[in-house]
Design an enzyme around this catalytic site. Structure first.
Site, PDB file in Angstrom:
ATOM      1  N   PRO A  66       0.820  -1.222   0.000  1.00 37.80           N
ATOM      2  CA  PRO A  66       0.000   0.000   0.000  1.00 37.80           C
ATOM      3  C   PRO A  66       0.853   1.271   0.000  1.00 37.80           C
ATOM      4  CG  PRO A  66       0.037  -0.977   2.184  1.00 37.80           C
ATOM      5  CD  PRO A  66       0.724  -1.953   1.263  1.00 37.80           C
ATOM      6  N   GLU A  67       0.424   2.249  -0.765  1.00 41.79           N
ATOM      7  CA  GLU A  67       1.070   3.552  -0.803  1.00 41.79           C
ATOM      8  C   GLU A  67       0.050   4.582  -0.320  1.00 41.79           C
ATOM      9  OE1 GLU A  67       3.148   4.198  -4.542  1.00 41.79           O
ATOM     10  OE2 GLU A  67       3.262   2.032  -4.884  1.00 41.79           O
TER      11      GLU A  67
END
Ligand SMILES: [Zn+2]
Length: 281
Positions: A2-3
């Site tokens: 995840p970013e």
């Protein structure tokens, strides 16, 4: 992994459930989540506290509590919150009205750490540059972070002290938007290119948030639509949406990297076009 957009999507859903609510009971079933701290001690400190806010800094979720503590959650690879019973649950929060919020993590790289709130802010401040969607992330700031660096620009923008929350996917999307080759030396970018990169980073992250992040099929961030909107990432051999040239894949800083060889010209071609006379002084 995840970013910023995936973490922000998780944060928004979590805030809707937790804001203003009391954590009536907390159970942490995986000691790896809180190590080196004792999960039972963390759970005991969380229990009874009211959630004052659920914030995000870079890829961290910061749960602000009424007892002066802040829980920092880093999702790492596959961490996330679930509001229905799920597999791979590592912790469960039970709210005052009996509602249940589970933390799920298949790969178990996610972390929970509990801090005095001021200490949490310091913890984040030394690790993270400005939030890219806030006012402090200016072309001047970005230029200062890139100046004099011979590393590829892609490696430079993956540094969380340069851009908090950027990772491999949105770095490629940002560089495509800015028409900058990922192998360019960070310090070789001209003023206009730095501005384009700043705008590219913001555009890519805003798109990611709008489409609720990217669902890469591992079930971790299900429901995201950003993967349908990628312009560069993962599109090897597919035509560039701007010019039709097939997207190419290379490795930069050990990471798979996708770019358009026509819109994002290689370092030599680009540097002869935008040489900066001021750097020789
Ligand atoms: Zn192109």
């Amino acid at each position: 992994m995840p970013e910023l957009p995936e973490v922000e999507t998780e944060r928004r859903r979590l805030a809707a459930r937790l804001d203003g609510r009391t954590l009536a009971a907390v159970a942490i079933s995986d000691s790896r989540l809180t190590r080196p701290d004792d999960p039972a001690a963390i759970a005991a400190t969380l229990a009874g506290a009211r959630v004052e806010a659920v914030e995000r800094r870079g890829k961290y979720i910061a749960v602000r509590l009424s007892n002066g503590r802040t829980l920092l959650v880093h999702l790492r690879m596959t961490g996330g919150f679930r509001y229905e019973p799920a597999t791979h649950e590592r912790a469960v929060l039970t709210l005052g009205d009996g509602a249940r919020v589970a933390y799920r993590d298949v790969r178990r790289f996610g972390t929970w750490s509990l801090h005095e709130s001021e200490e949490a802010d310091e913890h984040l401040a030394v690790r993270l540059g400005p939030e890219p969607l806030e006012r402090g992330f200016t072309p001047r700031f970005l230029a200062g972070r890139l100046a004099g660096r011979s590393a590829p620009v892609k490696a430079a923008i993956l540094d969380q002290r340069t851009v908090a929350g950027l990772g491999n996917i949105y770095a490629d999307e940002s560089l495509w938007r800015a028409r900058i080759n990922p192998l360019r030396e960070a310090g070789s970018l001209g003023t206009a290119e730095v501005s384009a990169l700043r705008d590219g980073i913001r555009g890519a992250l805003r798109a990611g948030i709008r489409y609720q992040g990217a669902d890469l099929g591992d079930g971790a961030y299900a429901g995201g639509r950003m993967q349908e909107r990628f312009r560069a990432y993962g599109r090897e051999g597919e035509p560039c949406e701007r010019c039709g040239t097939p997207i190419e894949k290379i490795r930069v800083a050990g990471r798979g990297t996708w770019y358009c060889p026509s819109c994002q010209p290689p370092p030599q071609a680009a540097s002869s076009r935008s040489r900066r006379p001021s750097r020789s002084s």
